[in-house]
Design a protein around this motif. Structure first.
Motif, PDB file in Angstrom:
ATOM      1  N   ALA A 195      -7.315  -2.502   2.354  1.00 13.94           N
ATOM      2  CA  ALA A 195      -8.117  -3.330   1.431  1.00 13.94           C
ATOM      3  C   ALA A 195      -7.907  -4.821   1.737  1.00 13.94           C
ATOM      4  O   ALA A 195      -8.853  -5.607   1.698  1.00 13.94           O
ATOM      5  CB  ALA A 195      -7.722  -3.015  -0.016  1.00 13.94           C
ATOM      6  N   GLN A 196      -6.676  -5.174   2.063  1.00 18.90           N
ATOM      7  CA  GLN A 196      -6.355  -6.566   2.395  1.00 18.90           C
ATOM      8  C   GLN A 196      -7.020  -6.967   3.724  1.00 18.90           C
ATOM      9  O   GLN A 196      -7.537  -8.072   3.852  1.00 18.90           O
ATOM     10  CB  GLN A 196      -4.836  -6.734   2.525  1.00 18.90           C
ATOM     11  CG  GLN A 196      -4.073  -6.469   1.244  1.00 18.90           C
ATOM     12  CD  GLN A 196      -4.087  -7.679   0.324  1.00 18.90           C
ATOM     13  OE1 GLN A 196      -3.905  -8.805   0.761  1.00 18.90           O
ATOM     14  NE2 GLN A 196      -4.336  -7.444  -0.955  1.00 18.90           N
ATOM     15  N   ILE A 197      -7.018  -6.060   4.677  1.00 18.47           N
ATOM     16  CA  ILE A 197      -7.639  -6.343   5.978  1.00 18.47           C
ATOM     17  C   ILE A 197      -9.151  -6.531   5.785  1.00 18.47           C
ATOM     18  O   ILE A 197      -9.767  -7.433   6.369  1.00 18.47           O
ATOM     19  CB  ILE A 197      -7.352  -5.203   6.987  1.00 18.47           C
ATOM     20  CG1 ILE A 197      -5.841  -5.047   7.227  1.00 18.47           C
ATOM     21  CG2 ILE A 197      -8.096  -5.417   8.313  1.00 18.47           C
ATOM     22  CD1 ILE A 197      -5.181  -6.098   8.070  1.00 18.47           C
ATOM     23  N   ALA A 198      -9.729  -5.669   4.927  1.00 18.50           N
ATOM     24  CA  ALA A 198     -11.173  -5.770   4.664  1.00 18.50           C
ATOM     25  C   ALA A 198     -11.501  -7.108   4.011  1.00 18.50           C
ATOM     26  O   ALA A 198     -12.508  -7.750   4.352  1.00 18.50           O
ATOM     27  CB  ALA A 198     -11.605  -4.615   3.753  1.00 18.50           C
ATOM     28  N   ALA A 199     -10.601  -7.564   3.096  1.00 21.16           N
ATOM     29  CA  ALA A 199     -10.796  -8.862   2.436  1.00 21.16           C
ATOM     30  C   ALA A 199     -10.687 -10.000   3.451  1.00 21.16           C
ATOM     31  O   ALA A 199     -11.449 -10.969   3.398  1.00 21.16           O
ATOM     32  CB  ALA A 199      -9.765  -9.028   1.328  1.00 21.16           C
TER      33      ALA A 199
END
Lengths: 185, 414
Positions: free
Chosen positions: A93-97
């Motif tokens: 989720a952090q990478i996607a953000a």
């Protein structure tokens, strides 16, 4: 002073051994002092501050080939992940953000995985960034990847700035990019 | 028992031990010289490189994805003609020194390499010193028989304030700790320092022997002072403190020497027993190469590869199944065909969960003996072993008629 010379005369071998031990301690102390502190590196890697190794492979979504060279001029976060890796799920989720932010371009590398599960895994986190497949592990080998998730921050001039082992966050990557910009990268 | 051994004899033993150690080192170097054959080189490299994601295992012994990648890379590079050093260097360039099982002989790694050498040197020095000091003390003991009697009388004659500074070269009012340390070093180096009882004893003596000591009665002061003098090596021999100190260092040296010899012996045994394993490829590798040959259509070579495996592992079901299946396909007479089916039946019996054994016996039952129902039973067992996709794809073409003949539904796994 005379007692010292007396002691040396009586035990020459012990003196030589003593001098050698002291010399060795000084030598290793100098080496230890010259090693770069770990805080500067996030994780030690021989790739740091050198031009990034070659990275290219078939895209996960099309028949085209993706290469790191296409992203010259931007800060790039090369993110090694796999759909079977549970720690990758915690960071995805952090990478996607990060991929949605303007600070850094994310380039995913699918490590030892099949395309189907990898696509499903990424869509689960609404991750939209270029991903290349590394089915035979050749890219991971060149980059010294042991186990996913591992990420590398690449400067716009193609120099490897940091290696992050384990799940990363937007905050860590942002801090690294800011630091790199301050240092003139 | 040991005192009867003369000095030349002991020196001979010491030399013999040294020669043994030297020969063991040379032997080790010879055994460890990498073989030039490709398979042996791959095995050597896989043993030198650490699996990056699994602690202290070599790539050769681990089965992780990263290990497979490295093993594949090593094989590819070796076949491409790269030297061992080039391959190691390229891996170190991406993973760092930690990818090597043995630490490099530079930087801090040098410390690890030097440590055993230093320990060996210290032990060798202890052995040498114990040998030379013992013969020296024996000689002194015989020559100083007269003076040993004379010294206590002179000690008693002198006042205690004069004696303490003569015993050890220190200040007029020596501190107990200082005197103890000085004496401990003169007693027997490391050994005496390590012996707390000896140090304690000397401490107590110092308290008593010091000038102006409260609890030192005149008679007690005299005896301890004479002991202090002998202990510091004033010429006499045979005092309990000195003997204990020397004895301790001698025992330490003997234990050290014995440990070295045991180590050399163990190393030799280990190398002797492992020499076969390092050169011969593993069963899995042999099977894989046999299967690869069979897959390429090199049937004769594949058969000889499997026969080679059977010479070492006579009841390996995979090798038996391949040999049986190849023989079944090459058989021209009925008896040859029956023989090959017997081999396959044996393989299927030995390997109830072996994919190749079940598949080839099932196919032989259908094509050789026209028993589709029995064939389907073995083919289902083959599918239950979760075989690899390429094998299933290959098997499908041959297995389909058997299912049709037995009027059974073809499983979806096909």
């Amino acid at each position: 002073m005379s007692s010292v010379t007396e002691a040396v005369r009586r035990r020459p071998m012990l003196t030589v051994v003593g001098v050698l031990i002291v010399g060795a301690i000084i030598y290793f102390a100098i080496i230890a002092a010259q090693t770069k502190p770990a805080v500067d590196q996030v994780a030690p890697s021989p790739l740091l501050y050198r031009p990034a190794p070659a990275l290219s492979g078939p895209s996960l979504y099309s028949h085209s080939t993706i290469s790191l060279r296409q992203f010259r001029g931007h800060f790039v976060l090369v993110n090694y992940f796999a759909s079977w890796c549970s720690s990758c799920a915690t960071e995805e989720a952090q990478i996607a953000a990060l991929a949605r932010s303007a600070a850094v371009t994310v380039l995913g590398v699918d490590y030892d995985d099949s395309p189907g599960p990898a696509r499903r895994f990424l869509s689960l986190y609404h991750a939209h960034f270029p991903v290349l497949q590394d089915s035979n592990g050749a890219n991971s080998l060149r980059w010294g990847v042991s186990a996913p998730p591992e990420s590398f921050l690449i400067a716009p001039n193609g120099i490897v700035l940091a290696k992050i082992v384990g799940p990363t966050t937007v905050r860590i990557v942002d801090a690294l990019v800011t630091l790199a910009q301050q240092k003139g990268y | 028992m040991i005192t009867h051994v003369t000095k030349p004899r002991r020196i001979l033993f010491a030399w013999l031990a040294l020669v043994l150690i030297a020969m063991a080192s040379v032997g080790y170097a010879i055994v460890n010289t990498p073989s030039t054959s490709t398979a042996a080189r791959i095995v050597t490299l896989e043993k030198e490189v650490r699996c990056p994601s699994c602690g202290n295992l070599a790539v050769y012994n681990s089965k992780t994805a990263s290990s497979y990648s490295i093993a594949d890379y090593i094989q590819h590079q070796v076949r491409a003609g790269a030297s061992n050093q080039e391959i190691i260097d390229s891996l170190v360039a991406s993973y760092g020194d930690t990818i090597l099982m043995a630490p490099p002989a530079n930087g801090v790694g040098l410390l690890l390499w030097l440590l055993p050498v230093v320990v060996g040197l210290v032990l060798a020095w202890e052995v040498y010193r114990s040998l030379s000091s013992r013969t020296g003390s024996q000689r002194r003991r015989t020559s100083a028989l007269g003076s040993a009697v004379a010294i206590p009388t002179t000690a008693i004659d002198q006042p205690s304030t004069m004696r303490a500074p003569r015993g050890v070269d220190i200040g007029p009012a020596p501190s107990p700790g200082g005197l103890a340390t000085e004496r401990a070093t003169s007693l027997g180096g490391v050994a005496a320092m390590l012996s707390p009882s000896a140090a304690d004893e000397s401490n107590r003596e110092d308290d008593v022997g010091q000038p102006g000591s409260d609890h030192g009665s005149p008679s007690m002061g005299e005896t301890t002072a004479s002991r202090v003098r002998r202990g510091t090596g004033s010429g006499a021999d045979g005092t309990p403190i000195v003997r204990r100190g020397r004895l301790f260092s001698r025992r330490l040296a003997q234990i050290g020497a014995a440990l070295i010899l045991v180590g050399v012996g163990a190393l030799g045994t280990l190398l002797f027993t492992r020499s076969n394993a390092t050169t011969a490829p593993s069963l899995a590798q042999q099977l894989a190469s046999g299967e690869a040959l069979a897959g390429l259509g090199a049937v004769k070579q594949a058969r000889s590869e499997f026969q080679h495996i059977l010479a070492t592992y006579p009841s390996d079901p995979t090798a038996l199944a391949y040999v049986g299946w190849i023989d079944f396909n090459l058989a021209k007479t009925k008896s040859a065909k029956a023989d090959s089916i017997a081999v396959l039946a044996h393989a299927a019996q030995l390997g109830a969960y072996d994919a190749s054994a079940q598949l080839y016996y099932g196919l032989a039952l259908y094509y050789g003996e026209d028993k589709p129902i029995a064939a389907v039973e073995h083919l289902n067992r083959f599918l239950a072993t979760h075989p690899s996709k390429p094998l299933v794809a290959q098997a499908y073409r041959l297995a389909k008629p058997a299912y049709l003949a037995a009027h059974r539904k073809i499983p979806t796994t096909f």
